[in-house]
Design an enzyme around this catalytic site. Structure first.
Site, PDB file in Angstrom:
ATOM      1  CB  SER A 145      -0.978  -0.069   1.178  1.00  0.00           C
ATOM      2  OG  SER A 145      -2.023   0.833   1.006  1.00  0.00           O
ATOM      3  CG  ASP A 199      -7.296  -2.752  -2.742  1.00  0.00           C
ATOM      4  OD1 ASP A 199      -7.926  -2.054  -1.916  1.00  0.00           O
ATOM      5  OD2 ASP A 199      -6.060  -2.876  -2.730  1.00  0.00           O
ATOM      6  CG  HIS A 233      -5.816  -2.514   0.821  1.00  0.00           C
ATOM      7  ND1 HIS A 233      -5.159  -2.178  -0.328  1.00  0.00           N
ATOM      8  CD2 HIS A 233      -5.199  -1.823   1.816  1.00  0.00           C
ATOM      9  CE1 HIS A 233      -4.188  -1.327  -0.044  1.00  0.00           C
ATOM     10  NE2 HIS A 233      -4.183  -1.093   1.252  1.00  0.00           N
TER      11      HIS A 233
END
Ligand SMILES: *[C@@H]1O[C@H](CO)[C@@H](O)[C@H](O)[C@H]1NC(C)=O
Ligand SMILES: *[C@@H]1O[C@H](CO)[C@@H](O)[C@H](O)[C@H]1NC(C)=O
Length: 253
Positions: A145, A199, A233
């Site tokens: 991320s 995600d 995610h």
């Protein structure tokens, strides 16, 4: 009497000053979790955690890979992001590589300054590992991320050839600062970008946009986007196994 008390107090104050100065130096340098290779070193993998996480969040990767002889020569370094007020969280202190002013909007104002400072800090960490005897061509830099976003900044701006980049559920929004920092040396370096098609935090379209920017506009020739169906995610077993293959292949294990 008074005189000696005074000088005693003065002494205490100057020690306090030195102590505070030492603590300040420690806080300024990067706090990292190092997991040394249990065998003769063959390379290093640096993994940068995501927003609000810490180095411990990715230690499972070294725990897992060090069980196999093939990976016993790999040093792992898990840096901790500085804890600072996060604007989208109303100023709450959160571990972050850069601030976020608006969630999920790539066209919003971006914390370019914080971002490139973190890229510079990680560059120094790679320089250090290189001084410790691991050639950058044997160093893989990756992250998840926000950490993945930093790893793309490293691919663009680091001054020596690296072994590879692991961009996990990542994105790239720092378009102002990139041109002046762009170097050619890692344009052929393998970049693995893994992303879940479900995600909800970093939409898959942001992964495709980063891939397009790096390949079409910036001239990176070895950037592969791996889309995992049904993944959010997060990561998944299939991705972890492809990450292990990527590390083995690019460190020549
Ligand atoms: C990163 O670099 C900036 C600027 O040099 C510094 O202020 C900051 O404390 C550094 N962060 C960490 C965690 O080292
Ligand atoms: C990603 O964005 C597309 C286009 O805006 C949208 O249709 C899709 O639902 C989004 N995916 C997720 C998981 O939020």
């Amino acid at each position: 009497m008074f005189g000696s008390m005074f000088s005693g107090k003065y002494l205490f104050n100057s020690y306090t000053f030195i102590l505070v100065a030492i603590i300040a130096v420690f806080t300024m340098s990067l706090n990292v979790l190092r997991v040394k290779a249990p065998a003769k070193v063959t390379g290093t993998v640096i993994i940068l955690h995501g927003l609000g996480d810490s180095a411990d969040g990715w230690k499972f990767l070294s725990d897992m890979l060090h069980q196999y002889d093939q990976f016993k020569g790999v040093n792992f370094i898990f840096p901790n992001a500085p804890i600072k007020p996060l604007t989208v969280a109303g100023g709450q202190r959160v571990a972050q590589w850069f601030d976020i002013f608006e969630m999920g909007n790539p066209n919003a104002r971006q914390d370019e300054e914080g971002y490139w400072n973190s890229v510079a800090n990680i560059s120094k960490l790679i320089d250090e590992e290189s001084k410790n005897g691991v050639n950058p061509s044997k160093i893989i830099v990756g992250g998840f991320s926000q950490g993945a976003s930093i790893s793309l900044g490293i691919a663009a701006s680091y001054h020596q050839k690296l072994a590879g980049i692991l961009c996990l559920s990542g994105f790239f929004n720092m378009k102002q600062g990139i041109q002046s920092r762009l170097k050619d040396v890692n344009k052929q370096t393998p970049i693995f970008h893994g992303h879940g098609d479900l995600d909800p935090v970093i939409n898959i379209s942001m992964a495709r946009a980063a891939h397009k920017l790096f390949t079409d506009n910036l001239g990176f020739t070895n950037y592969d986007l791996h889309e995992y169906s049904g993944m959010a995610h997060s990561t998944c077993n299939e991705e972890i196994s492809e990450i292990a293959d990527f590390i083995a292949k690019n460190l020549g294990l």
